[in-house]
Design an enzyme around this catalytic site. Sequence first.
Site, PDB file in Angstrom:
ATOM      1  N   ARG A  89       4.480   5.711   2.256  1.00 46.41           N
ATOM      2  CA  ARG A  89       5.007   7.050   2.192  1.00 46.41           C
ATOM      3  C   ARG A  89       4.079   8.459   1.173  1.00 46.41           C
ATOM      4  NH1 ARG A  89      11.358   6.822  -0.386  1.00 46.41           N
ATOM      5  NH2 ARG A  89      11.251   5.590  -2.134  1.00 46.41           N
ATOM      6  N   GLY A 135       1.514  -1.224  -0.199  1.00 43.01           N
ATOM      7  CA  GLY A 135       0.103  -0.218  -0.367  1.00 43.01           C
ATOM      8  C   GLY A 135       1.489   1.294  -0.294  1.00 43.01           C
ATOM      9  N   ASP A 146       2.983  -4.201  -8.570  1.00 42.48           N
ATOM     10  CA  ASP A 146       2.435  -2.875  -8.045  1.00 42.48           C
ATOM     11  C   ASP A 146       2.818  -1.491  -8.342  1.00 42.48           C
ATOM     12  OD1 ASP A 146       4.729  -4.419  -6.686  1.00 42.48           O
ATOM     13  OD2 ASP A 146       4.520  -2.453  -5.604  1.00 42.48           O
ATOM     14  N   ASP A 165       9.514   5.072   7.339  1.00 44.22           N
ATOM     15  CA  ASP A 165       9.276   6.517   8.508  1.00 44.22           C
ATOM     16  C   ASP A 165       8.680   7.839   7.342  1.00 44.22           C
ATOM     17  OD1 ASP A 165      11.175   6.936   6.087  1.00 44.22           O
ATOM     18  OD2 ASP A 165      12.698   7.921   7.767  1.00 44.22           O
TER      19      ASP A 165
END
Length: 462
Positions: free
Chosen positions: A96, A93, A260, A131
Site C-alpha cells: 500500500r 512487498g 521486513d 485494498d
Amino acid sequence: MEHALPTSNYRPEQAIAEIADFIADPVRSAEFPTHILRFRNDRAAATVGLDRLDDAQWLAHFGRFEVLPDAQPEPLALRYHGHQFRVYNPDLGDGRGFLFAQLRESAATGGRLIDLGTKGSGLTPWSRTADGRLTLKGGVREILATEMLEALGVTTSRTFSLVETGEQLVRGDEPSPTRSAVLVRMSHGHIRIGSFQRLAYHDDTDNLRRLIDYCLKHLLARDPGENAALTLLEEVVHRTADLAASYMVAGFVHGVLNSDNIAITGESFDYGPWRFTPRWEPGFTAAYFDQQGLYAFARQAEAIHWDVAQLAQSLVGLAETDALVEVLRRYPAIYEQRLIARFLWRLGLDSPDEATARTFVVAAVEALLEGRVPIDRFFFDWRKGTRDVPLYAGPSWDKARDAVAALTARPSTHAYWQGEMPCSMHIDEVETIWSAIAERDDWGPLHEKVAAIRDMGKALRP
C-alpha cells in the site's frame, strides 16, 4: 501547474535506478475522490528544499503524486520477503505504498540520501487481498509516533505529509466505515533486512552484491573494503543495537519487529500497533495479536538481534561464516553500551567512565522495575534535579541516588524543565486527540501536541 522556484537545498536524486531492475516494480497512485491537507512537516521539508511549496503544489505532489522536478519519473513499489513473528513469508512487498522520490539533504543537515515513501497510496502487485489504503486514524497515529520518537532522540522516519482522501474504509480494528488518508514518510532509505532475504531465497548472488554495494555507497557511507558483506553486517549490527537501546530509553514498544520492518540503516519506521509503556514493564506489548509477547518491551533487543541474524544468514556465501557469527556476537555488548549512553543523554548526565555510568543505570532500572514511578516522570524529575521527594523513597531509589552523585549534570535551562508535568504519549492521549478529529473534525489538539513534543525535543538538546 507552476512549481515553486527551486532552492539550493532542492537536490533530486535517482540513486534507486541502480537497483530498480531487481528490487522494484513501477506502479501508479490511486485516484482519490478528494485531497484535504491535514499535516505538512515544513521543518522536515526545509532539509530537502521543499518548504516553499504552497498548499496547492504540496497537494499536487503529495496527494496526487505528480512527479517532482527532475526526480524519478515513476513511483516504485519495493520487493522483499521477511519473517513475520518468526514465520518466513515469501509473499511480501510494498502493498500500500511506493517510493515516490529521492532527494539529497542539505549539507547543514547531513547531506544524506533521503527517500519519500508513501503509505495508503493504492494497490500494487504486492497488495494481495488488501485494498492498498490507510485510515486517517492510522495516519494521525503515525504523526504522533514519529514526532515523539524524534524528540526523544530515536533514529526514526519522519511523517512528511498527511492528506485526507475522502474514501470510507472498513477495518476490523477500528469503528467502520472510517476515513481514509495517504501519508508520505521521509526516511533515510527503505532497504530492509527482508530485501536481502528475498535475494538469498532466490539464490540471486549477483544482485545481492549489487544491493550490498548500493547500501554501502548511498545509505551507510562505508567503504566496502575487502569484504563488502561483512562491512554491511558490521554497520547494521551497530545501528540496530542502538535502535533497540533507544526504544528502551524512550519507553517505546514498536509492536511488529518483523525482519521486513527492520531497515538496514537502523532507522525505525512503519508504525502500526505502537505504544509507549507507562512504566518499565518488561512484558508490556503493543499489538493485541502478540499473544506470546515476542515483541514485548524488554524483548525488543532480542527480537532485533534475531532479525539481524537473518541478514547474516542471507550473506552466507559472500563472507566467511565464522566472521559473520563473530560480528553478530558483538550485538549484546553494543546494545548495553548504547543503552547506558542514551539513558544518560535523556537525563543530561556525563560520566567519568563506563563503570560509573553502568552502576547508575543498573540501579535506576532496578528502581524503575518496582513499577511505582512512570518512565516519563522519572526522566523529567531527575533531569531537573527533583530526586528527594516521596515518589522516590525506598532502598532501590536510595541506591540510584547514591550512584548518580558520581555523575555530572549538564545545565537544563529550557523553560520545559520549569513545568510540573512531562510531555508523554500514552494510549489515552492518542485516543483523546483522535476523538476530537473523529467527533468534531477538530485538529487543534493534534497540532498543539506536536508543538508540545517539539518543545520537549528542544529542551533535550540544549
